[in-house]
Design a protein around this motif. Structure first.
Motif, PDB file in Angstrom:
ATOM      1  N   PHE A   9       0.835  -1.209   0.000  1.00  0.00           N
ATOM      2  CA  PHE A   9       0.000   0.000   0.000  1.00  0.00           C
ATOM      3  C   PHE A   9       0.868   1.258   0.000  1.00  0.00           C
ATOM      4  CE2 PHE A   9      -2.045   3.396   2.470  1.00  0.00           C
ATOM      5  CZ  PHE A   9      -3.090   3.689   1.610  1.00  0.00           C
ATOM      6  N   ASN A  10       1.934   1.267   0.810  1.00  0.00           N
ATOM      7  CA  ASN A  10       2.807   2.449   0.862  1.00  0.00           C
ATOM      8  C   ASN A  10       3.483   2.710  -0.472  1.00  0.00           C
ATOM      9  OD1 ASN A  10       3.312   3.987   3.545  1.00  0.00           O
ATOM     10  ND2 ASN A  10       2.862   1.891   4.153  1.00  0.00           N
ATOM     11  N   LEU A  14       0.905   4.160  -2.666  1.00  0.00           N
ATOM     12  CA  LEU A  14       0.580   5.525  -2.215  1.00  0.00           C
ATOM     13  C   LEU A  14       1.626   6.527  -2.682  1.00  0.00           C
ATOM     14  CD1 LEU A  14      -1.193   7.366  -0.418  1.00  0.00           C
ATOM     15  CD2 LEU A  14       0.300   6.767   1.481  1.00  0.00           C
ATOM     16  N   ARG A  15       2.901   6.144  -2.570  1.00  0.00           N
ATOM     17  CA  ARG A  15       3.954   7.090  -2.949  1.00  0.00           C
ATOM     18  C   ARG A  15       4.060   7.238  -4.461  1.00  0.00           C
ATOM     19  NH1 ARG A  15       3.296   9.729   1.205  1.00  0.00           N
ATOM     20  NH2 ARG A  15       3.717   8.593   3.121  1.00  0.00           N
ATOM     21  N   ASP A  48      -4.665   8.304  -1.628  1.00  0.00           N
ATOM     22  CA  ASP A  48      -5.021   7.148  -0.789  1.00  0.00           C
ATOM     23  C   ASP A  48      -5.982   6.179  -1.477  1.00  0.00           C
ATOM     24  OD1 ASP A  48      -4.197   9.369   1.164  1.00  0.00           O
ATOM     25  OD2 ASP A  48      -4.310   7.591   2.450  1.00  0.00           O
ATOM     26  N   ALA A  69      -5.249   2.415  -2.629  1.00  0.00           N
ATOM     27  CA  ALA A  69      -5.988   1.247  -2.116  1.00  0.00           C
ATOM     28  C   ALA A  69      -6.497   0.390  -3.268  1.00  0.00           C
ATOM     29  CB  ALA A  69      -7.149   1.717  -1.240  1.00  0.00           C
ATOM     30  N   ARG A 111       2.599   4.506   6.323  1.00  0.00           N
ATOM     31  CA  ARG A 111       1.149   4.423   6.543  1.00  0.00           C
ATOM     32  C   ARG A 111       0.727   2.972   6.697  1.00  0.00           C
ATOM     33  NH1 ARG A 111      -2.061   8.119   3.905  1.00  0.00           N
ATOM     34  NH2 ARG A 111      -1.320  10.245   4.162  1.00  0.00           N
ATOM     35  N   PRO A 144      -5.180   1.027   4.869  1.00  0.00           N
ATOM     36  CA  PRO A 144      -6.453   1.512   5.410  1.00  0.00           C
ATOM     37  C   PRO A 144      -7.447   0.399   5.717  1.00  0.00           C
ATOM     38  CG  PRO A 144      -6.302   1.951   3.058  1.00  0.00           C
ATOM     39  CD  PRO A 144      -4.982   1.437   3.482  1.00  0.00           C
ATOM     40  N   ARG A 145      -7.223  -0.752   5.152  1.00  0.00           N
ATOM     41  CA  ARG A 145      -8.099  -1.911   5.409  1.00  0.00           C
ATOM     42  C   ARG A 145      -7.314  -3.161   5.049  1.00  0.00           C
ATOM     43  NH1 ARG A 145     -10.003  -3.340   0.156  1.00  0.00           N
ATOM     44  NH2 ARG A 145      -9.811  -1.633  -1.303  1.00  0.00           N
ATOM     45  N   PHE A 203      -6.495  -6.222   2.779  1.00  0.00           N
ATOM     46  CA  PHE A 203      -6.641  -6.481   1.351  1.00  0.00           C
ATOM     47  C   PHE A 203      -6.715  -7.984   1.055  1.00  0.00           C
ATOM     48  CE2 PHE A 203      -4.815  -2.228   1.428  1.00  0.00           C
ATOM     49  CZ  PHE A 203      -5.692  -1.569   0.589  1.00  0.00           C
TER      50      PHE A 203
END
Lengths: 203, 234
Positions: free
Chosen positions: A30-31, A34-35, A40, A44, B55, B58-59, B61
């Motif tokens: 995810f990071n 994101l970058r 966000d 995701a 980070r 957020p959930r 996966f």
């Protein structure tokens, strides 16, 4: 966690084994997204797509660094997303303040352990770095995210994006220099340790 | 500053240089302040990036079976049921189509040489009046023969009782002859054509019921199997 055993189980279609790997790597993936994407929600979506794609093609994994293999998948998902964005550009909906202006640092992203001032500084610094990252060419950004944010070594980065080691070294060096030039415009946002270092060099 | 030097400095920071290259670069760093300055810039940029907060996702996966298009494992007999049901359904529609379409083709007139098999039935049904016609025309011919039977001559010397019998028979024969003659006269009118025989279905209806039953039963069994497998899978 016995990663190799989980990978073998996942290769034979065991979704539970793969989900154990997902839970282990989802923050890194995810990071990275994101970058690279700087958003966000898009990150995701790209993360989810990357894991789905990874499960479907896990039979093609032939050993080596699993993290590097996963990073290649998420990088491809990010590239797809960026291509989609280019075809259909959208305007992000930032939340509004009471005055009706767009809010750059939404309240729900705040860390409850920080004071409001610290939170604001951290948010601004993160935004500054992300801004400079977004200004990098995509191939530079990918390398710098993998090497400096994810802490992958050169060989892993090279195998992730399938370019020669020399190219990784070159891209990383140039990306760092460009970032440094860009961040020079945000000196007041930098942590005190970095400011001292810069000031010390200037004297 | 040469791009090659920047690459060397960046790799040196990450410990990616060989020991000989590192030693050579370290000696240059002692004498070239510009190299030191660039290396500091690279180190600072790397530090910023490492400072970036990590980070949390957020959930979760984790994937569901639906996401990856996985279906529950079905019993080994499932393909047999699927094949049987498919064949039965196919045959049912085939036989149904044959039974529905065959009479329509049969009623088509024959044109030219390519009339096909359906023309035979037409020919057959066209022959029906032709066969009925002689029967009607023969009747008057035979009717007088009843009157001309040698019975009167043979029974001329018979008793009056026999005469009455002959008188009783004769009107009947005459009526039959008249009816036959009347029917022969009305042969030319189209409404008097005899009804064509209904063509029996090519495939017995019972077979169709059996095929339909097999298809339905197979479909129900497959649905039950799928549901049971999905329940076990969960």
């Amino acid at each position: 966690m016995n990663e190799q055993a989980l990978i073998q189980d996942a290769q034979s279609g065991n979704l539970d084994a793969f989900n154990t790997l997902v839970l282990h790597y989802q923050d890194s993936v995810f990071n990275t997204a994101l970058r690279i994407l700087g958003d966000d929600d898009l990150a995701a979506d790209a993360t989810q797509e990357a894991f789905i794609s990874a499960f479907k093609s896990i039979a093609s994994y032939r050993g080596g660094s699993f993290k590097a293999w996963l990073m290649r998948t998420v990088t491809n998902a990010c590239y797809d997303e960026l291509r989609r964005q280019k075809r259909r550009p959208t305007t992000p909906l930032e939340p509004d303040t009471d005055d009706g202006e767009e809010m750059d640092s939404p309240r729900w992203l705040a860390d409850p352990n920080m004071t409001p001032d610290q939170q604001a500084e951290a948010d601004e610094l993160e935004h500054a770095i992300q801004h400079c990252l977004d200004n990098l060419p995509l191939e530079f950004k990918t390398v710098v995210v993998m090497a400096d944010i994810q802490g992958m070594d050169y060989t892993e980065v090279a195998s992730s994006i399938r370019v020669p080691l020399g190219t990784i070294k070159s891209r990383l060096a140039r990306a760092r220099l460009r970032l440094r030039e860009c961040l020079a415009g945000f000196e007041e946002l930098l942590p005190s340790s970095f400011r001292l270092e810069v000031e010390g060099r200037a004297q | 500053m040469k791009p090659r030097d920047i690459e060397l400095l960046s790799a040196y920071l990450d410990g990616q240089l060989s020991s000989s290259d590192s030693a050579r670069l370290e000696s240059r760093l002692k004498t070239e302040p510009e190299l030191v300055s660039v290396m500091d810039d690279l180190r600072t940029a790397r530090g910023y990036l490492r400072q970036l907060p990590k980070r949390r996702a957020p959930r979760n996966f984790t994937l569901t079976r639906k996401m990856v298009g996985q279906n529950p494992p079905l019993p080994r007999t499932y393909p047999v049921f699927r094949f049987t049901t498919a064949i039965a359904t196919l045959l049912f529609f085939l036989t149904y189509g044959l039974n529905v379409l065959a009479p329509r083709f049969a009623s088509q007139p024959v044109y030219g040489m390519g009339g096909g098999g359906g023309g035979d039935v037409e020919l057959y049904s066209a022959e029906a009046p032709a066969m009925a016609e002689p029967a009607a025309t023969e009747a008057p011919a035979e009717a007088p023969s009843v009157e001309m039977v040698p019975a009167p001559t043979m029974q001329a010397e018979s008793t009056p009782a026999a005469d009455t019998t002959r008188e009783m028979e004769t009107p009947v024969a005459k009526e039959g002859a008249e009816e036959a003659a009347g029917s022969a006269l009305t042969q030319d009118q189209p409404q008097a054509l005899p009804e064509p025989q209904p063509i029996p279905p090519l495939v017995p209806v019972l077979w169709q019921y059996i095929l339909l039953g097999v298809a339905f039963l197979g479909a129900v069994l497959m649905a039950v199997m799928r549901r049971a497998s999905a329940r076990r899978w969960k």
